[in-house]
Design a protein around this motif. Structure first.
Motif, PDB file in Angstrom:
ATOM      1  N   GLN A  70       0.061  -7.274   8.088  1.00  0.00           N
ATOM      2  CA  GLN A  70      -0.463  -5.925   8.265  1.00  0.00           C
ATOM      3  C   GLN A  70       0.492  -5.115   9.138  1.00  0.00           C
ATOM      4  N   GLU A 112       0.792  -1.577  11.296  1.00  0.00           N
ATOM      5  CA  GLU A 112       0.035  -0.478  11.877  1.00  0.00           C
ATOM      6  C   GLU A 112       0.823   0.819  11.734  1.00  0.00           C
ATOM      7  N   ASP A 144       0.847  -1.202   0.000  1.00  0.00           N
ATOM      8  CA  ASP A 144       0.000   0.000   0.000  1.00  0.00           C
ATOM      9  C   ASP A 144       0.881   1.249   0.000  1.00  0.00           C
ATOM     10  N   ASP A 176      -3.165   5.447  12.457  1.00  0.00           N
ATOM     11  CA  ASP A 176      -4.488   4.842  12.661  1.00  0.00           C
ATOM     12  C   ASP A 176      -4.889   3.945  11.495  1.00  0.00           C
ATOM     13  N   LYS A 177      -3.905   3.567  10.666  1.00  0.00           N
ATOM     14  CA  LYS A 177      -4.199   2.733   9.508  1.00  0.00           C
ATOM     15  C   LYS A 177      -3.517   1.378   9.621  1.00  0.00           C
ATOM     16  N   SER A 178      -4.067   0.398   8.905  1.00  0.00           N
ATOM     17  CA  SER A 178      -3.456  -0.918   8.804  1.00  0.00           C
ATOM     18  C   SER A 178      -3.135  -1.164   7.336  1.00  0.00           C
ATOM     19  N   LEU A 179      -1.832  -1.205   7.012  1.00  0.00           N
ATOM     20  CA  LEU A 179      -1.401  -1.334   5.623  1.00  0.00           C
ATOM     21  C   LEU A 179      -0.820  -2.715   5.365  1.00  0.00           C
TER      22      LEU A 179
END
Length: 359
Positions: free
Chosen positions: A334, A336, A286, A339-342
């Motif tokens: 994933q 962290e 991502d 506040d996102k999980s990529l």
């Protein structure tokens, strides 16, 4: 007080952005970190690494001392000039420092230790020498400077600038060194490219730096040095390992000789504590940038990034991470980030070597 290398004035004349690096005033870049990175991958560049500390070890018991001091086995050093990468451990198996040992002659070695740990390392070595009552002397060589020249055209341009070094240095295989007059020239490096690390008397450093500049070798700062070493999957002390981390959890098992009957500091702890993590690479799928200390969530538990950056060569974000033992190459995980999980892909912890992408 901030320390300066003998080339500090030269960096400033070249317009370098200077930063504090472990108590040393060092160049971060000379204008464009990205351009400097590409210069090393595509042509060549040179680094002032005079903050690193060369240490000469000599004496009847020098080899015996190193056999007990470091985790790799110096009995592997039988040819003059051969180099060995290793970790120096504490009694609990944590990494005091990672270093290179060069075999100069019987009873004579040169070590290169990290700048930020030099005083700690020297105190540790002196204490062990006294404890074991061995016949050897430890001499830090602050009278020396070091210039690393790295890249596909590095050797050719060094020979252009210093033609007197070619005959002796051209036959060198990787991880060897040779003395040529005032120069100690080694085929070691920290970028994943070919080249030389040149150790020389400090009073000659400016003259040699200028000759290298005139041969078309671009100066490179710490910023590009970090992205280059991370692309090459090379550990950085203080980020990827330290005194609280076992080398078995830091991707350094290949530098540890547990098979030979010799004892060394930390061996008992390593044998009693098998690896608890794998040291692997991450390729971010991502958009975003991977950084140290970000949490990694896998199907087999959590891990942590130790070093992360945006790779100029791959044009993707990459990282080195300690992950659960069951983690497999090729699986997705994933990460962290705020506040996102990529999503990232697990890969072998070496992304680029000799200008070629490996992932």
């Amino acid at each position: 007080m901030t320390q300066k290398t003998v080339l500090n004035d030269m960096h400033r004349r070249l317009g370098a952005k200077m930063v504090d690096f472990g108590g040393w005033d060092m160049p971060l870049h000379y204008g464009s970190q990205i351009e400097e990175h590409h210069a090393v991958r595509r042509d060549c560049g040179m680094f002032d690494v005079s903050h690193m500390c060369a240490v000469d070890l000599a004496g009847t018991d020098a080899r015996k001392f190193l056999l007990r001091l470091i985790a790799n086995n110096v009995d592997k050093l039988r040819e003059r000039g051969k180099a060995l990468y290793s970790a120096m451990l504490n009694e609990s198996g944590g990494v005091i420092d990672d270093l290179i040992v060069y075999f100069i002659a019987d009873g004579q070695y040169r070590l290169v230790i990290n700048a930020g740990t030099a005083e700690k390392d020297l105190a540790w070595m002196a204490a062990r020498l006294a404890e074991w009552q061995l016949d050897a002397t430890i001499a830090p060589r602050r009278d020396l400077a070091m210039i690393a020249v790295q890249g596909p055209n590095a050797k050719t341009k060094v020979w252009q600038a210093l033609p007197e070094t070619r005959t002796a240095s051209e036959p060198l295989k990787p991880f060897y060194a040779v003395t040529v007059g005032d120069y100690f020239i080694a085929t070691t490096g920290y970028t994943g490219e070919s080249g030389f690390e040149i150790t020389l008397p400090a009073h000659l450093a400016e003259t040699v730096w200028q000759k290298l500049l005139e041969a078309g070798i671009r100066p490179i700062g710490l910023g590009a040095r970090d992205t280059l070493r991370l692309e090459a999957g090379m550990n950085l002390y203080g980020q990827d390992m330290d005194e609280t981390v076992s080398p078995l959890d830091a991707g350094l098992a290949w530098t540890i000789d547990l098979e030979a009957p010799r004892d060394f500091v930390g061996k008992t702890a390593l044998l009693a504590n098998p690896p608890s993590k794998q040291f692997l690479g991450l390729l971010l799928l991502d958009k975003g940038v991977l950084r140290a200390h970000q949490k990694v969530i896998t199907a087999n538990g959590d891990g942590e990034i130790t070093s992360g950056t945006f790779s100029p060569t791959l044009q993707q974000s990459i990282a080195l991470a300690r992950l659960p033992l069951a983690t497999a190459i090729g699986e997705t995980v994933q990460v962290e980030i705020r506040d996102k999980s990529l999503t990232a892909k697990v890969v072998k912890p070496c992304f680029v070597r000799n200008g070629k992408a490996l992932v």
